[in-house]
Write a protein that holds these residues in place. Structure first.
Motif, PDB file in Angstrom:
ATOM      1  N   LYS A  27      34.006  31.883  37.589  1.00 12.58           N
ATOM      2  CA  LYS A  27      34.078  31.554  39.022  1.00 12.58           C
ATOM      3  C   LYS A  27      34.390  32.784  39.872  1.00 12.58           C
ATOM      4  CE  LYS A  27      33.546  27.127  38.171  1.00 12.58           C
ATOM      5  NZ  LYS A  27      32.219  26.640  38.178  1.00 12.58           N
ATOM      6  N   GLU A  28      35.345  32.669  40.791  1.00 12.82           N
ATOM      7  CA  GLU A  28      35.640  33.755  41.732  1.00 12.82           C
ATOM      8  C   GLU A  28      36.296  34.969  41.078  1.00 12.82           C
ATOM      9  OE1 GLU A  28      39.037  30.993  41.538  1.00 12.82           O
ATOM     10  OE2 GLU A  28      36.992  30.617  42.164  1.00 12.82           O
ATOM     11  N   ASP A  29      36.752  34.834  39.837  1.00 16.91           N
ATOM     12  CA  ASP A  29      37.384  35.950  39.124  1.00 16.91           C
ATOM     13  C   ASP A  29      36.406  36.741  38.255  1.00 16.91           C
ATOM     14  OD1 ASP A  29      39.922  35.285  40.154  1.00 16.91           O
ATOM     15  OD2 ASP A  29      40.172  33.759  38.599  1.00 16.91           O
ATOM     16  N   GLU A  30      35.132  36.419  38.337  1.00 15.37           N
ATOM     17  CA  GLU A  30      34.128  37.031  37.463  1.00 15.37           C
ATOM     18  C   GLU A  30      34.167  38.557  37.482  1.00 15.37           C
ATOM     19  OE1 GLU A  30      29.298  37.535  37.034  1.00 15.37           O
ATOM     20  OE2 GLU A  30      30.142  36.555  38.797  1.00 15.37           O
ATOM     21  N   LYS A  31      34.083  39.145  38.652  1.00 16.11           N
ATOM     22  CA  LYS A  31      33.990  40.606  38.724  1.00 16.11           C
ATOM     23  C   LYS A  31      35.232  41.283  38.154  1.00 16.11           C
ATOM     24  CE  LYS A  31      30.606  40.901  42.372  1.00 16.11           C
ATOM     25  NZ  LYS A  31      30.254  41.356  43.696  1.00 16.11           N
ATOM     26  N   GLU A  32      36.403  40.766  38.472  1.00 18.91           N
ATOM     27  CA  GLU A  32      37.651  41.365  37.987  1.00 18.91           C
ATOM     28  C   GLU A  32      37.781  41.213  36.474  1.00 18.91           C
ATOM     29  OE1 GLU A  32      37.514  39.204  40.575  1.00 18.91           O
ATOM     30  OE2 GLU A  32      37.961  40.567  42.228  1.00 18.91           O
ATOM     31  N   ILE A  33      37.453  40.050  35.953  1.00 19.87           N
ATOM     32  CA  ILE A  33      37.563  39.818  34.506  1.00 19.87           C
ATOM     33  C   ILE A  33      36.555  40.669  33.746  1.00 19.87           C
ATOM     34  CG2 ILE A  33      37.215  38.113  32.667  1.00 19.87           C
ATOM     35  CD1 ILE A  33      38.481  36.031  34.600  1.00 19.87           C
ATOM     36  N   LEU A  34      35.325  40.749  34.224  1.00 21.27           N
ATOM     37  CA  LEU A  34      34.319  41.563  33.545  1.00 21.27           C
ATOM     38  C   LEU A  34      34.652  43.048  33.621  1.00 21.27           C
ATOM     39  CD1 LEU A  34      30.986  39.721  34.409  1.00 21.27           C
ATOM     40  CD2 LEU A  34      32.289  39.688  32.272  1.00 21.27           C
ATOM     41  N   TYR A  35      35.238  43.483  34.728  1.00 19.47           N
ATOM     42  CA  TYR A  35      35.653  44.881  34.843  1.00 19.47           C
ATOM     43  C   TYR A  35      36.720  45.188  33.793  1.00 19.47           C
ATOM     44  CZ  TYR A  35      37.092  49.291  36.975  1.00 19.47           C
ATOM     45  OH  TYR A  35      37.384  50.622  37.189  1.00 19.47           O
ATOM     46  N   TRP A  36      37.724  44.326  33.705  1.00 20.99           N
ATOM     47  CA  TRP A  36      38.785  44.485  32.707  1.00 20.99           C
ATOM     48  C   TRP A  36      38.200  44.445  31.292  1.00 20.99           C
ATOM     49  CZ3 TRP A  36      40.259  41.001  28.917  1.00 20.99           C
ATOM     50  CH2 TRP A  36      41.396  41.348  28.201  1.00 20.99           C
TER      51      TRP A  36
END
Length: 143
Positions: A27-36
């Protein structure tokens, strides 16, 4: 014998996972989680040089990474290839946070300087521009 449709199946499969399943799950955390996650993937590798990092990016993420600009604190790369083109033509705004995180962490490993990455999509030229920014004033002492 392989048909022409089967030759693009890996691109479609990866795109399906990256551009439809993961966004739906994260959901809305996609970019942050994939970056990590990209940073974590890079931590599981050891890079001795920028050339080795570039080769690993090519192998792992199926693309071509070319450095286009460099200053003391920034490096700009263009990321392209068949998978990048496919993702850019089939999704309005695909995330390349996984690749950006991997590149930032790999660069940080090699140089010993704190590094973060951002990216911009270039639909017309079918590429992604990744900007690495390093802060030479941040200590990376490992305890």
């Amino acid at each position: 014998m392989q048909s022409d449709n089967q030759s693009t199946d890996p691109l479609k499969s990866i795109s399906l996972l990256r551009d439809y399943l993961l966004p739906n799950l994260l959901k809305e955390d996609e970019k942050e989680i994939l970056y990590w996650a990209g940073k974590e993937l890079a931590r599981s590798n050891t890079f001795d040089s920028l050339e080795e990092l570039t080769e690993q990016m090519t192998t792992i993420f199926l693309g071509e990474l070319i450095q286009v600009k460099s200053t003391k604190n920034t490096m700009v790369y263009d990321w392209s290839g068949p998978l990048v083109s496919h993702r850019l033509t089939t999704k309005t705004a695909p995330s390349f946070s996984l690749e950006a995180g991997f590149l930032a962490e790999g660069y940080q490993q090699i140089t010993g300087t704190y590094t973060e990455a951002t990216y911009e999509l270039d639909f017309k030229k079918s590429r992604v521009t990744i900007l690495l920014q390093s802060d030479h004033h941040v200590s990376l002492n490992e305890n």
